[in-house]
Scaffold this motif. Structure first.
Motif, PDB file in Angstrom:
ATOM      1  N   ARG A 140      11.921 109.692   4.516  1.00 63.15           N
ATOM      2  CA  ARG A 140      12.902 109.933   3.470  1.00 63.15           C
ATOM      3  C   ARG A 140      14.291 109.952   4.100  1.00 63.15           C
ATOM      4  NH1 ARG A 140      10.652 115.649   1.750  1.00 63.15           N
ATOM      5  NH2 ARG A 140      11.156 115.866   3.946  1.00 63.15           N
ATOM      6  N   LEU A 141      15.295 109.912   3.230  1.00 63.71           N
ATOM      7  CA  LEU A 141      16.661 109.940   3.738  1.00 63.71           C
ATOM      8  C   LEU A 141      16.942 111.239   4.473  1.00 63.71           C
ATOM      9  CD1 LEU A 141      19.173 108.205   3.852  1.00 63.71           C
ATOM     10  CD2 LEU A 141      19.917 109.208   1.685  1.00 63.71           C
ATOM     11  N   ASP A 142      16.326 112.347   4.037  1.00 60.50           N
ATOM     12  CA  ASP A 142      16.503 113.625   4.729  1.00 60.50           C
ATOM     13  C   ASP A 142      16.018 113.546   6.178  1.00 60.50           C
ATOM     14  OD1 ASP A 142      17.571 114.765   2.505  1.00 60.50           O
ATOM     15  OD2 ASP A 142      15.781 115.879   1.922  1.00 60.50           O
ATOM     16  N   ASP A 143      14.980 112.715   6.415  1.00 64.15           N
ATOM     17  CA  ASP A 143      14.468 112.570   7.772  1.00 64.15           C
ATOM     18  C   ASP A 143      15.513 111.958   8.690  1.00 64.15           C
ATOM     19  OD1 ASP A 143      11.996 113.578   6.991  1.00 64.15           O
ATOM     20  OD2 ASP A 143      11.261 111.616   6.416  1.00 64.15           O
ATOM     21  N   ALA A 144      16.346 111.077   8.126  1.00 64.09           N
ATOM     22  CA  ALA A 144      17.403 110.463   8.931  1.00 64.09           C
ATOM     23  C   ALA A 144      18.368 111.528   9.443  1.00 64.09           C
ATOM     24  CB  ALA A 144      18.159 109.415   8.111  1.00 64.09           C
ATOM     25  N   ASP A 145      18.708 112.491   8.586  1.00 62.16           N
ATOM     26  CA  ASP A 145      19.618 113.565   9.005  1.00 62.16           C
ATOM     27  C   ASP A 145      18.990 114.404  10.113  1.00 62.16           C
ATOM     28  OD1 ASP A 145      21.406 112.713   7.068  1.00 62.16           O
ATOM     29  OD2 ASP A 145      20.644 114.091   5.549  1.00 62.16           O
ATOM     30  N   ALA A 146      17.675 114.673   9.982  1.00 61.48           N
ATOM     31  CA  ALA A 146      16.985 115.444  11.022  1.00 61.48           C
ATOM     32  C   ALA A 146      16.974 114.679  12.342  1.00 61.48           C
ATOM     33  CB  ALA A 146      15.558 115.763  10.586  1.00 61.48           C
ATOM     34  N   LEU A 147      16.697 113.378  12.271  1.00 62.89           N
ATOM     35  CA  LEU A 147      16.674 112.560  13.487  1.00 62.89           C
ATOM     36  C   LEU A 147      18.060 112.481  14.116  1.00 62.89           C
ATOM     37  CD1 LEU A 147      14.314 109.745  12.213  1.00 62.89           C
ATOM     38  CD2 LEU A 147      13.891 111.177  14.222  1.00 62.89           C
ATOM     39  N   LEU A 148      19.101 112.448  13.285  1.00 60.57           N
ATOM     40  CA  LEU A 148      20.466 112.434  13.821  1.00 60.57           C
ATOM     41  C   LEU A 148      20.745 113.715  14.596  1.00 60.57           C
ATOM     42  CD1 LEU A 148      23.290 111.198  14.067  1.00 60.57           C
ATOM     43  CD2 LEU A 148      23.833 112.211  11.830  1.00 60.57           C
ATOM     44  N   GLN A 149      20.361 114.848  14.029  1.00 61.63           N
ATOM     45  CA  GLN A 149      20.559 116.124  14.725  1.00 61.63           C
ATOM     46  C   GLN A 149      19.755 116.184  16.014  1.00 61.63           C
ATOM     47  OE1 GLN A 149      19.676 118.881  11.347  1.00 61.63           O
ATOM     48  NE2 GLN A 149      21.697 119.699  11.762  1.00 61.63           N
ATOM     49  N   VAL A 150      18.520 115.687  15.963  1.00 57.12           N
ATOM     50  CA  VAL A 150      17.697 115.652  17.168  1.00 57.12           C
ATOM     51  C   VAL A 150      18.368 114.795  18.228  1.00 57.12           C
ATOM     52  CG1 VAL A 150      15.526 114.781  18.128  1.00 57.12           C
ATOM     53  CG2 VAL A 150      15.499 116.110  16.023  1.00 57.12           C
ATOM     54  N   GLY A 151      18.833 113.616  17.823  1.00 56.59           N
ATOM     55  CA  GLY A 151      19.488 112.719  18.773  1.00 56.59           C
ATOM     56  C   GLY A 151      20.722 113.327  19.400  1.00 56.59           C
ATOM     57  N   ILE A 173      16.119 104.140   8.976  1.00 62.36           N
ATOM     58  CA  ILE A 173      15.906 104.822   7.699  1.00 62.36           C
ATOM     59  C   ILE A 173      17.132 104.666   6.804  1.00 62.36           C
ATOM     60  CG2 ILE A 173      15.493 107.038   6.582  1.00 62.36           C
ATOM     61  CD1 ILE A 173      13.976 107.881   9.125  1.00 62.36           C
ATOM     62  N   ARG A 174      18.314 104.863   7.364  1.00 64.29           N
ATOM     63  CA  ARG A 174      19.534 104.723   6.563  1.00 64.29           C
ATOM     64  C   ARG A 174      19.695 103.304   6.039  1.00 64.29           C
ATOM     65  NH1 ARG A 174      24.427 108.188   9.475  1.00 64.29           N
ATOM     66  NH2 ARG A 174      23.608 110.263   8.946  1.00 64.29           N
ATOM     67  N   GLN A 175      19.401 102.327   6.866  1.00 69.62           N
ATOM     68  CA  GLN A 175      19.507 100.944   6.422  1.00 69.62           C
ATOM     69  C   GLN A 175      18.537 100.654   5.284  1.00 69.62           C
ATOM     70  OE1 GLN A 175      18.879  98.995  10.203  1.00 69.62           O
ATOM     71  NE2 GLN A 175      21.064  98.594  10.500  1.00 69.62           N
ATOM     72  N   GLU A 176      17.336 101.246   5.369  1.00 68.62           N
ATOM     73  CA  GLU A 176      16.336 101.027   4.323  1.00 68.62           C
ATOM     74  C   GLU A 176      16.773 101.637   2.997  1.00 68.62           C
ATOM     75  OE1 GLU A 176      11.699 102.283   3.293  1.00 68.62           O
ATOM     76  OE2 GLU A 176      12.501 102.602   5.309  1.00 68.62           O
ATOM     77  N   PHE A 177      17.335 102.842   3.038  1.00 68.88           N
ATOM     78  CA  PHE A 177      17.671 103.548   1.806  1.00 68.88           C
ATOM     79  C   PHE A 177      19.073 103.217   1.283  1.00 68.88           C
ATOM     80  CE2 PHE A 177      14.099 106.103   3.120  1.00 68.88           C
ATOM     81  CZ  PHE A 177      13.538 106.529   1.927  1.00 68.88           C
ATOM     82  N   LEU A 178      20.012 102.982   2.194  1.00 70.27           N
ATOM     83  CA  LEU A 178      21.415 102.844   1.800  1.00 70.27           C
ATOM     84  C   LEU A 178      21.946 101.424   1.914  1.00 70.27           C
ATOM     85  CD1 LEU A 178      22.761 106.041   3.603  1.00 70.27           C
ATOM     86  CD2 LEU A 178      22.090 105.820   1.199  1.00 70.27           C
ATOM     87  N   GLY A 179      21.232 100.567   2.645  1.00 74.34           N
ATOM     88  CA  GLY A 179      21.720  99.211   2.883  1.00 74.34           C
ATOM     89  C   GLY A 179      22.401  99.107   4.237  1.00 74.34           C
ATOM     90  N   GLN A 180      22.347  97.913   4.814  1.00 77.27           N
ATOM     91  CA  GLN A 180      22.845  97.730   6.177  1.00 77.27           C
ATOM     92  C   GLN A 180      24.352  97.878   6.292  1.00 77.27           C
ATOM     93  OE1 GLN A 180      21.337  94.216   8.052  1.00 77.27           O
ATOM     94  NE2 GLN A 180      19.207  94.879   7.892  1.00 77.27           N
ATOM     95  N   ASP A 181      25.084  97.709   5.195  1.00 80.33           N
ATOM     96  CA  ASP A 181      26.541  97.772   5.252  1.00 80.33           C
ATOM     97  C   ASP A 181      27.101  99.117   4.797  1.00 80.33           C
ATOM     98  OD1 ASP A 181      26.696  95.197   6.216  1.00 80.33           O
ATOM     99  OD2 ASP A 181      26.972  94.285   4.245  1.00 80.33           O
ATOM    100  N   HIS A 182      26.248 100.117   4.671  1.00 88.68           N
ATOM    101  CA  HIS A 182      26.741 101.435   4.251  1.00 88.68           C
ATOM    102  C   HIS A 182      27.570 102.055   5.380  1.00 88.68           C
ATOM    103  CE1 HIS A 182      26.684 105.660   2.946  1.00 88.68           C
ATOM    104  NE2 HIS A 182      26.492 105.167   1.742  1.00 88.68           N
ATOM    105  N   PRO A 183      28.668 102.740   5.042  1.00 84.89           N
ATOM    106  CA  PRO A 183      29.513 103.335   6.089  1.00 84.89           C
ATOM    107  C   PRO A 183      28.768 104.261   7.043  1.00 84.89           C
ATOM    108  CG  PRO A 183      30.648 103.397   3.979  1.00 84.89           C
ATOM    109  CD  PRO A 183      29.264 102.892   3.698  1.00 84.89           C
ATOM    110  N   SER A 184      27.754 104.981   6.545  1.00 83.25           N
ATOM    111  CA  SER A 184      27.023 105.884   7.434  1.00 83.25           C
ATOM    112  C   SER A 184      26.245 105.105   8.491  1.00 83.25           C
ATOM    113  CB  SER A 184      26.072 106.781   6.640  1.00 83.25           C
ATOM    114  OG  SER A 184      25.012 106.046   6.070  1.00 83.25           O
ATOM    115  N   CYS A 185      25.856 103.865   8.176  1.00 81.26           N
ATOM    116  CA  CYS A 185      25.212 103.014   9.180  1.00 81.26           C
ATOM    117  C   CYS A 185      26.234 102.570  10.222  1.00 81.26           C
ATOM    118  CB  CYS A 185      24.561 101.805   8.514  1.00 81.26           C
ATOM    119  SG  CYS A 185      23.188 102.229   7.413  1.00 81.26           S
ATOM    120  N   GLY A 186      27.446 102.276   9.757  1.00 74.99           N
ATOM    121  CA  GLY A 186      28.504 101.933  10.702  1.00 74.99           C
ATOM    122  C   GLY A 186      28.839 103.080  11.631  1.00 74.99           C
TER     123      GLY A 186
END
Length: 277
Positions: A140-151, A173-186
């Protein structure tokens, strides 16, 4: 009688969950604290309802920890969540979503308290629990936030390759949920670029910085985030001895910073790097 009191506690606890969804956290906390008194008297200390109640109180305190009136209550959040985790471990399997939820919240609390090792242990434990239950394909998108904190914690601890793996999983995960061009992916590609540069992989770091720049410039070509990437590109090109490219990146970063009224210290740092290029 006892049945009426228990019914009252259940109703008040349900009201607390509604208030959380409405983001009325102060009132929700009052509901959970009051209903917990009823449940403690009815069930004793080790019932799963008590664990749910304690978890929600800890979650609310962690959520509100950024506000002045709640800044000093992270220790209470830690104690409540620790007790909730203890109770849940008595009754639930290791991969249960409620255990994962409490470990994630405890990880965030430890992170805010500056306990990096404990934060990392709880956050990675939560991610492992979810992977064991559903697999990374069901992230889920929440998992991306957890992985970011872990990283970030792994990077701070000097575990660069592990940190890179966590950032890359977060990016997917972010690319899957938000799209590859989303600012958070950048933004995440920028983090990965800095990590790769720190690890000495300069060519791949350059690729990630450039990918980040393309995405962020689509949102706002003169943003602080774009200036950050350009500055890091300047540092990278200097390390690669590509001085003309470094100078170009620094000048572009300087132009954005000046247009946005950056502090004298920030401007001086860029000018110093330009002078050394």
């Amino acid at each position: 009688d006892d049945k009426d009191m228990l019914h009252l506690g259940q109703n008040i606890m349900f009201l607390g969950s509604v208030l959380i969804n409405l983001e009325h956290f102060d009132k929700a906390l009052e509901c959970y604290r009051f209903s917990n008194i009823i449940f403690q008297a009815r069930y004793g200390p080790d019932h799963l309802t008590i664990a749910e109640n304690l978890h929600q109180c800890g979650f609310i305190l962690e959520t509100l920890s950024g506000s002045p009136s709640y800044q000093n209550q992270l220790d209470e959040a830690h104690d409540l969540l620790t007790e909730a985790l203890r109770i849940r471990k008595l009754h639930l399997v290791e991969s249960h979503p409620d255990l994962e939820e409490t470990m994630l919240c405890l990880g965030r609390v430890h992170h805010k308290l500056g306990h990096r090792r404990n934060a990392l242990n709880f956050l990675t434990g939560a991610v492992r629990a979810r992977d064991a239950r559903l697999g990374r394909r069901n992230a889920r998108l929440d998992d991306a936030d957890a992985l970011l904190q872990v990283g970030q914690l792994q990077q701070q601890s000097g575990n660069l390759r592990q940190s890179l793996s966590s950032f890359e999983d977060c990016l997917h995960i972010r690319q899957e949920f938000l799209g590859q061009d989303h600012p958070s992916c950048g933004e995440l590609l920028f983090f990965i670029g800095n990590l790769l540069r720190e690890a000495g992989d300069l060519d791949l770091a350059q690729e990630r910085f450039q990918e980040s720049l393309i995405i962020l410039e689509k949102t706002c070509a003169d943003s602080d985030e774009v200036a950050d990437v350009l500055f890091s590109l300047g540092v990278l090109h200097t390390e690669q001895k590509k001085y003309s490219e470094a100078l170009d990146a620094y000048v572009r970063s300087l132009h954005i910073r000046r247009s946005r009224g950056a502090s004298n210290i920030t401007i001086a740092e860029i000018l110093n790097n330009i002078g050394l290029t």
